[in-house]
Design a protein around this motif. Structure first.
Motif, PDB file in Angstrom:
ATOM      1  N   ASN A 231     -12.022  -9.886  23.533  1.00 42.78           N
ATOM      2  CA  ASN A 231     -11.337 -10.044  24.501  1.00 42.78           C
ATOM      3  C   ASN A 231     -10.856  -9.614  25.173  1.00 42.78           C
ATOM      4  N   LEU A 232     -11.676  -9.771  26.495  1.00 45.57           N
ATOM      5  CA  LEU A 232     -11.290  -8.948  27.477  1.00 45.57           C
ATOM      6  C   LEU A 232     -10.737  -9.012  28.275  1.00 45.57           C
ATOM      7  N   LEU A 233      -9.283  -9.727  28.310  1.00 48.67           N
ATOM      8  CA  LEU A 233      -8.027 -10.301  28.515  1.00 48.67           C
ATOM      9  C   LEU A 233      -6.859  -8.918  29.068  1.00 48.67           C
ATOM     10  N   ALA A 234      -7.616  -8.487  28.599  1.00 51.15           N
ATOM     11  CA  ALA A 234      -6.382  -7.005  29.419  1.00 51.15           C
ATOM     12  C   ALA A 234      -7.279  -6.110  30.142  1.00 51.15           C
ATOM     13  N   ASP A 235      -8.385  -6.490  30.426  1.00 48.54           N
ATOM     14  CA  ASP A 235      -9.074  -5.735  31.346  1.00 48.54           C
ATOM     15  C   ASP A 235      -9.079  -6.232  33.226  1.00 48.54           C
ATOM     16  N   PRO A 236      -9.032  -6.163  33.684  1.00 54.51           N
ATOM     17  CA  PRO A 236      -8.127  -6.500  35.211  1.00 54.51           C
ATOM     18  C   PRO A 236      -8.950  -6.669  35.870  1.00 54.51           C
ATOM     19  N   SER A 237     -10.236  -6.385  35.592  1.00 57.73           N
ATOM     20  CA  SER A 237     -11.279  -6.930  36.870  1.00 57.73           C
ATOM     21  C   SER A 237     -11.745  -7.955  36.330  1.00 57.73           C
ATOM     22  N   ILE A 238     -11.513  -8.691  34.576  1.00 59.31           N
ATOM     23  CA  ILE A 238     -12.424  -9.889  34.422  1.00 59.31           C
ATOM     24  C   ILE A 238     -11.093 -10.620  33.329  1.00 59.31           C
ATOM     25  N   GLU A 239     -10.183 -10.201  32.860  1.00 57.61           N
ATOM     26  CA  GLU A 239      -8.847 -11.047  32.117  1.00 57.61           C
ATOM     27  C   GLU A 239      -9.416 -12.472  31.908  1.00 57.61           C
ATOM     28  N   ALA A 240     -10.232 -11.990  30.756  1.00 64.42           N
ATOM     29  CA  ALA A 240     -10.795 -13.347  30.037  1.00 64.42           C
ATOM     30  C   ALA A 240     -11.773 -13.045  28.975  1.00 64.42           C
ATOM     31  N   VAL A 241     -11.675 -13.991  27.900  1.00 66.09           N
ATOM     32  CA  VAL A 241     -12.666 -13.827  26.607  1.00 66.09           C
ATOM     33  C   VAL A 241     -14.171 -14.037  26.973  1.00 66.09           C
ATOM     34  N   VAL A 242     -15.254 -13.409  26.901  1.00 68.18           N
ATOM     35  CA  VAL A 242     -16.530 -12.640  27.074  1.00 68.18           C
ATOM     36  C   VAL A 242     -17.336 -13.525  25.979  1.00 68.18           C
ATOM     37  N   ALA A 243     -18.330 -14.848  25.544  1.00 67.35           N
ATOM     38  CA  ALA A 243     -19.132 -14.525  25.030  1.00 67.35           C
ATOM     39  C   ALA A 243     -20.534 -14.018  25.399  1.00 67.35           C
ATOM     40  N   ASN A 244     -21.169 -14.166  24.020  1.00 57.55           N
ATOM     41  CA  ASN A 244     -22.357 -14.289  24.280  1.00 57.55           C
ATOM     42  C   ASN A 244     -22.829 -15.785  22.785  1.00 57.55           C
ATOM     43  N   PHE A 245     -23.668 -16.541  22.852  1.00 58.37           N
ATOM     44  CA  PHE A 245     -25.120 -16.631  22.071  1.00 58.37           C
ATOM     45  C   PHE A 245     -26.382 -16.654  22.136  1.00 58.37           C
ATOM     46  N   THR A 246     -26.652 -17.239  21.208  1.00 55.60           N
ATOM     47  CA  THR A 246     -28.293 -16.657  21.081  1.00 55.60           C
ATOM     48  C   THR A 246     -28.984 -17.665  20.306  1.00 55.60           C
ATOM     49  N   ASP A 247     -29.398 -18.747  20.247  1.00 52.19           N
ATOM     50  CA  ASP A 247     -30.265 -19.704  19.476  1.00 52.19           C
ATOM     51  C   ASP A 247     -30.985 -19.361  18.149  1.00 52.19           C
ATOM     52  N   ILE A 248     -29.903 -19.518  17.299  1.00 52.93           N
ATOM     53  CA  ILE A 248     -31.500 -18.744  16.237  1.00 52.93           C
ATOM     54  C   ILE A 248     -31.217 -19.551  14.799  1.00 52.93           C
ATOM     55  N   THR A 249     -31.737 -20.731  15.249  1.00 47.57           N
ATOM     56  CA  THR A 249     -31.977 -21.576  14.883  1.00 47.57           C
ATOM     57  C   THR A 249     -33.388 -21.584  14.203  1.00 47.57           C
ATOM     58  N   GLU A 250     -34.418 -20.894  14.561  1.00 51.73           N
ATOM     59  CA  GLU A 250     -35.533 -21.038  13.912  1.00 51.73           C
ATOM     60  C   GLU A 250     -35.481 -21.005  12.526  1.00 51.73           C
ATOM     61  N   ARG A 251     -34.497 -19.456  13.220  1.00 49.66           N
ATOM     62  CA  ARG A 251     -33.980 -18.309  12.007  1.00 49.66           C
ATOM     63  C   ARG A 251     -33.287 -18.567  10.515  1.00 49.66           C
ATOM     64  N   VAL A 252     -32.907 -19.609  10.947  1.00 52.19           N
ATOM     65  CA  VAL A 252     -31.392 -19.417  10.189  1.00 52.19           C
ATOM     66  C   VAL A 252     -32.469 -20.775   9.017  1.00 52.19           C
ATOM     67  N   GLN A 253     -33.383 -22.027   9.939  1.00 54.12           N
ATOM     68  CA  GLN A 253     -34.318 -22.360   9.407  1.00 54.12           C
ATOM     69  C   GLN A 253     -35.681 -21.858   8.516  1.00 54.12           C
ATOM     70  N   LEU A 254     -35.885 -20.787   9.008  1.00 48.71           N
ATOM     71  CA  LEU A 254     -36.557 -19.760   8.233  1.00 48.71           C
ATOM     72  C   LEU A 254     -35.849 -19.284   7.042  1.00 48.71           C
ATOM     73  N   GLU A 255     -35.260 -18.930   6.588  1.00 50.86           N
ATOM     74  CA  GLU A 255     -34.243 -18.383   6.049  1.00 50.86           C
ATOM     75  C   GLU A 255     -33.212 -19.346   4.197  1.00 50.86           C
ATOM     76  N   VAL A 256     -33.443 -20.766   5.795  1.00 50.22           N
ATOM     77  CA  VAL A 256     -33.846 -21.942   4.884  1.00 50.22           C
ATOM     78  C   VAL A 256     -34.987 -22.045   3.720  1.00 50.22           C
ATOM     79  N   GLN A 257     -35.476 -21.499   4.662  1.00 45.92           N
ATOM     80  CA  GLN A 257     -37.199 -22.281   3.906  1.00 45.92           C
ATOM     81  C   GLN A 257     -37.201 -20.992   2.815  1.00 45.92           C
ATOM     82  N   LEU A 258     -37.427 -19.648   3.105  1.00 44.72           N
ATOM     83  CA  LEU A 258     -37.800 -18.459   1.699  1.00 44.72           C
ATOM     84  C   LEU A 258     -36.365 -19.030   0.420  1.00 44.72           C
TER      85      LEU A 258
END
Length: 771
Positions: free
Chosen positions: A296-323
């Motif tokens: 939450n960067l809504l209080a930052d006057p230069s942004i005033e937004a919610v910033v999200a990062n996301f990464t594809d972890i499908t292979e990791r999840v599949q490996l965890e499921v397999q293990l």
């Protein structure tokens, strides 16, 4: 989960500054445009100042209010024109073209001011501020001659006093140059800061756009206002596809509520971070696991937004499921393994305490699986286990759990309702299902399984481990009862299992402490009642329980593998006794029983050869007895072992003939010398015509194949007489004498050596100590 919000989220404010994110090189266009606006503003400011001062000048000779007013209007018009010039194409050098215009206006201004030279400097300094803003340091000096001309020449033509003109110039020129250079110094640093900022922005832009992370910016209503280009490589969407959209439509329905709660929490708390693993639908329709970080960067006057990062972890999840699957499942059959089964039994027991539902555990293993493995190979054995698991799974309810515990051992957890009754029904169903032939490469195999069933018992089973142990105890009781059946655990079995465990421990030290002895039972030739040989039978001289027959400990020795070492001791001892009797004129032949493990153990042939060599016994006088079950597998291993024994000169006898999976092909395929008719057929002689017919058939078959027939378990004179009449060549049993130590057998048969007379009563000879 990925945890890298810092750099990308900090970079984002730079990308969001107004007008900074259009085209490559836009920062240069910006500088030119801003400079153009400043130039326009300065011209208008100077014109306004001159226009305002014109009416206020004191009336002096040479001063012209109307002239100054004209200069002011000209400056304002010039500023208005400059505002609309194409600065995007001209850039910063265009200001050079405006310097003569500015100096001309300065000259006209000076011409109309008359003697008020102190008013000159203000206009000049404003112009040099503009020069300092637009150009590097030193440009003020280059413009000084033009300033001197613009300053002095009008006053000279206007008839001003030279002292005033030069005095004003001496004051104005240094002041203007100093002002211009100061502004230039400040602006150069501002430009360097701007350049560094621009480089930083480009660097971070490249980082954001080329990163494997996707950067998404949301407004407070959770609509996407910005998304990085990496969205295309991660999910296959173009960035513009997401602009103005809500991310909820791309989320798996099961994750929407979770993210909705996280969104509500983060909106209410400025500068907070929330993390979640969610499933996002890709452009190709597949679901991708993504590690999401919201800030939450809504209080930052230069942004005033919610910033999200996301990464594809499908292979990791599949490996965890397999293990995770591999950690709790058997890789061969894909059934649960012991760890997972124990965990589920534990949960079932906990639930049963609350709900009073029943819990039952079935445990079984395959009878004779080792024979399949040894005969057909481990790959075929693995295939057999897979087919067994398929039949097992096909007979389960959805709530039951099947597991492979290792080797050929399987287990089933049945819970809920009448689990005990359903467990018994399931066990019977599995016995029937496994009784049908299984197709393996090149043949069909029928396997049997022994089943044990156990339920929780406050005295004997309150945990998963104890319940499995009790089912195992019951299974071994089923094996002892004849295999291929079901046994239900009872309390007394636990004591028996403990006794068996104790027996196993004692058995391990028995050989080292010389507690084993051999007894010998006579093999008598028919019909002349001559001693032809003996069979060596092991006994355990237990320190507390006395003399134990093989039935009380051989099964345990087979299961633990100790039978191999014990069997070698029997061979060594029997060969030594045979060699001694060869010298003293004792029995001519010695028979020794073999176990399945002993026959297929590495080094068995070497052990037989070593026993013969060490004792000096004649190999042709040694007969090794094996059961039909050893031959049913038709293995290369058994064939090669028997051939090797034949090369040593050792004879082979087929024990308990007629009780196993008999096949006439065994009699000519393997190097067999004699058949031993099982006691169950001998018992019926004199009372059952069927048993007499069976014995007669065996004798006829053996005679046709050139094999010797030995009858076991002869206990009466009638049986002995009938065997002689049927053509049986040899017999053994209590009628001729019980197993006894070598010294007793020698005394019994050889103290007064003679040949029995067939006309004398057999019973009398049997009881005579000299016979």
């Amino acid at each position: 989960m990925a945890n890298r919000p810092g750099a990308l989220q900090i970079a984002h404010p730079l990308l969001r500054l107004p007008g900074w994110a259009s085209e490559p090189g836009s920062s240069d266009v910006l500088s030119a445009r801003v400079l153009g606006r400043i130039s326009s503003a300065l011209f208008v400011l100077c014109g306004a100042l001159v226009g305002v001062m014109a009416p206020l000048l004191p009336f002096q000779v040479g001063a012209s209010r109307w002239g100054l007013l004209g200069v002011g209007v000209a400056a304002v018009v010039a500023g208005a024109v400059i505002w609309f010039l194409p600065w995007n194409r001209w850039g910063r050098p265009a200001t050079i073209a405006l310097v003569p215009v500015a100096m001309t206006l300065v000259g006209w201004h000076n011409y109309f001011t008359g003697y008020d030279g102190y008013l000159y400097g203000l206009f000049f300094m404003v112009i040099f501020v503009w020069i300092g803003l637009g150009h590097p340091q030193g440009w003020s000096l280059y413009c000084t001659p033009m300033l001197a001309v613009a300053y002095l020449l009008p006053m000279a033509f206007g008839g001003h006093h030279p002292a005033i003109a030069f005095g004003s110039a001496g004051y104005a020129l240094p002041a203007c140059v100093l002002t211009g250079e100061t502004v230039s110094w400040v602006s150069s640093r501002l430009r360097r800061a701007e350049s560094a900022l621009r480089s930083s922005e480009e660097r971070f832009r490249s980082l954001v756009e080329e990163s494997a992370d996707v950067v998404v910016v949301f407004d407070p209503q959770a609509l996407v206002t910005y998304v990085s280009a990496s969205l295309r490589s991660v999910l296959g969407y173009a960035p513009q596809d997401w602009i103005g959209q809500s991310p909820a439509e791309y989320l798996n329905p099961a994750d929407r509520d979770l993210l909705g709660r996280r969104w509500g929490d983060i909106i209410r708390s400025p500068d907070t971070i929330a993390r979640a693993d969610v499933r996002v639908v890709a452009a190709d329709g597949s679901w991708r696991w993504c590690a999401l970080v919201l800030r939450n960067l809504l209080a930052d006057p230069s942004i005033e937004a919610v910033v999200a990062n996301f990464t594809d972890i499908t292979e990791r999840v599949q490996l965890e499921v397999q293990l995770r699957h591999q950690a709790f499942h058997d890789p061969l059959t894909n059934l649960a393994n012991r760890v997972l089964l124990a965990d589920r039994i534990g949960h079932a027991l906990a639930r049963s305490e609350r709900s009073r539902d029943e819990v039952a555990v079935i445990l079984f293993d395959l009878d004779g699986f080792k024979t399949v493995n040894d005969s057909l190979g481990h790959s075929v054995g693995d295939l057999l286990l897979q087919k067994v698991s398929e039949r097992l799974s096909a007979n389960l309810r959805s709530g039951d759990t099947a597991a492979r515990l290792g080797g050929d051992e399987f287990a089933v957890l049945v819970e809920g309702g009448d689990a005990f009754s359903r467990g018994r029904v399931l066990a019977d169903r599995l016995i029937t299902a496994l009784g049908s032939p299984l197709s393996l490469p090149g043949r069909e195999v029928v396997v049997k399984a022994s089943f044990g069933l156990a339920v929780p018992d406050p005295d004997h089973a309150t945990s998963a481990e104890e319940l499995l142990r009790n089912a195992d105890v019951a299974m071994y009781r089923a094996k002892a009862a004849g295999k291929g059946g079901l046994a239900i655990f009872e309390a007394h079995m636990h004591a028996a299992a403990l006794a068996r465990l104790e027996l196993d421990a004692e058995l391990r030290s028995a050989l080292a402490q010389n507690q084993f002895v051999l007894h010998y039972q006579a093999l008598v030739g028919l019909p002349h009642w001559r001693l032809e040989g003996v069979e060596a039978l092991i006994r355990w001289n237990h320190p507390t329980r006395g003399l134990l027959a093989p039935a009380e400990f051989i099964t345990v020795a087979e299961e633990t593998g100790q039978v191999v070492e014990i069997g070698q001791w029997v061979l060594d001892t029997a060969c030594s006794q045979l060699a001694a009797w060869q010298v003293s004129g004792g029995p001519a032949r010695m028979s020794v029983n073999l176990s399945a493990r002993q026959l297929t153990s590495p080094g068995f042939i070497d052990g037989v050869a070593a026993a013969l060599a060490a004792s000096g016994a004649d190999p042709t006088r040694l007969t090794l007895e094996l059961t039909e079950s050893l031959l049913m597998s038709d293995t290369v291993t058994v064939q090669s072992v028997l051939d090797a024994l034949r090369r040593l000169g050792v004879r082979i006898a087929l024990d308990d003939f007629g009780t196993g999976y008999s096949s006439l092909s065994y009699l000519h395929k393997f190097p067999i010398d004699s058949l031993k008719v099982d006691k169950s057929f001998v018992d019926g002689l004199g009372t059952s015509e069927g048993d007499a017919s069976v014995v007669a058939g065996i004798v006829g078959l053996a005679s046709a194949l050139g094999l010797i027939v030995v009858a076991e378990g002869v206990e009466t004179a009638v049986q002995a007489q009938m065997l002689a009449e049927l053509g049986c060549e040899m017999a053994q049993g209590f009628f001729f004498g019980r197993p006894m130590p070598a010294e007793d057998l020698t005394r019994h048969w050889f103290v007064a050596p003679h040949q029995l007379n067939g006309s004398e009563p057999v019973e009398a000879h049997r009881l005579s100590p000299s016979v």
